[in-house]
Enzyme design. Structure first.
Site, mmCIF file in Angstrom:
data_model
loop_
_atom_site.group_PDB
_atom_site.id
_atom_site.type_symbol
_atom_site.label_atom_id
_atom_site.label_comp_id
_atom_site.label_asym_id
_atom_site.label_seq_id
_atom_site.Cartn_x
_atom_site.Cartn_y
_atom_site.Cartn_z
ATOM 1 N N GLU A 271 -3.828 2.151 -7.332
ATOM 2 C CA GLU A 271 -4.241 3.201 -6.402
ATOM 3 C C GLU A 271 -3.383 4.457 -6.626
ATOM 4 O OE1 GLU A 271 -6.561 1.655 -2.824
ATOM 5 O OE2 GLU A 271 -4.460 1.759 -2.265
ATOM 6 N N HIS B 299 0.855 -1.201 0.000
ATOM 7 C CA HIS B 299 0.000 0.000 0.000
ATOM 8 C C HIS B 299 0.890 1.250 0.000
ATOM 9 C CE1 HIS B 299 -2.913 2.992 1.204
ATOM 10 N NE2 HIS B 299 -3.853 2.149 0.863
HETATM 11 P P1 PGA Z 1 -9.729 5.854 0.248
HETATM 12 O O1 PGA Z 1 -8.535 4.840 0.564
HETATM 13 O O2 PGA Z 1 -10.899 5.033 -0.194
HETATM 14 O O3 PGA Z 1 -9.967 6.575 1.528
HETATM 15 O O4 PGA Z 1 -9.247 6.751 -0.840
HETATM 16 C C1 PGA Z 1 -8.227 3.811 -0.329
HETATM 17 C C2 PGA Z 1 -6.968 3.106 0.111
HETATM 18 O O5 PGA Z 1 -6.049 3.746 0.628
HETATM 19 O O6 PGA Z 1 -6.864 1.884 -0.050
#
Ligand code: PGA
Length: 224
Positions: free
Chosen positions: A150, A101
């Site tokens: 992401e 992440h």
């Molecule tokens: P968010 O986070 O939905 O608050 O943007 C997603 C993540 O960090 O996996």
């Protein structure tokens, strides 16, 4: 198969987690949601902080399509590594783990080498990896079943990435054969349908909108 992943990060307490599960499982039980999840091949993955893994697993034990995931795992195997939580420990409770992440890369200086080791540890223990990548520069490992794109600027900002950008990144990433492509970054009840409509996205990694059972339920409603 579609994955709807709740990433609670370090944002809720165990008491809040128990209330969340109470509300959520009550919704599941009273609306025949298990049948709908199964019919639509949707798997929910709840990723609590490590200390709540066992209690969340216990509560979800009877639900085939409601699974538990870790938010990360150790790069090390079992041994004298004070403070580490290994894949061997995690597998007792979780069938998935998030790896790489961007918050771990940024705040905890997670390296590509460690990510590689984490993927290997997870694979060796039969845990399914959800590898997060920020863009095409992040390495994708062949053993990974789920790739979550992401973009950093979309995480927690309320500014989800435009669909065409997400689809363009899907083309650029060297996805392993049969890997699912997941999007994460400010997914909410308002924008999830537009991603689903493309038929190109196999799941969502959700932070903010997963922290309250009510807002997560809206996402479940959208995917089933
Ligand atoms: P968010 O986070 O939905 O608050 O943007 C997603 C993540 O960090 O996996």
């Amino acid at each position: 198969m579609k994955l709807l992943i709740a990433n609670w990060k370090a944002a809720i307490t165990v008491t809040e987690a128990m209330e969340w599960l109470h509300t959520f499982l009550d919704y599941v039980n009273t609306n025949s949601i298990e049948e709908k999840l199964e019919a639509n091949d949707v798997h929910i993955v709840i990723c609590p902080p490590f200390p709540f893994l066992s209690v969340v697993k216990e509560r979800c034990l009877l639900y085939k399509n409601i699974n538990v995931g870790a938010q990360t795992i150790s790069s090390m195997g079992q041994g004298a590594f004070t403070g580490e939580v290994t894949a061997e420990f995690v597998k007792e409770y979780a069938s998935y783990t998030i790896i790489g992440h961007s918050e771990r890369r940024k705040y905890f200086h997670l390296t590509e080498e460690e990510i590689d080791q984490q993927v290997q540890q997870a694979t060796a223990q039969g845990i399914s990896s959800i590898l997060c990548v920020r863009n095409e520069a992040d390495i994708i490992y062949p053993d990974v079943a789920h790739i979550a794109y992401e973009p950093v600027e979309a995480i927690g900002s309320g500014h989800n990435a435009p669909i065409q950008d997400v689809l363009a990144m899907k083309q650029k990433l060297k996805l392993p054969e049969n890997a699912s492509f997941i999007y994460g970054g400010s997914v909410d009840a308002e924008n999830i349908a537009s991603y689903l409509q493309t038929g190109e996205i196999n799941g969502f990694l959700v932070g903010t909108a997963s922290l309250h059972a009510d807002s997560f339920i809206k996402l479940v409603e959208a995917v089933i």
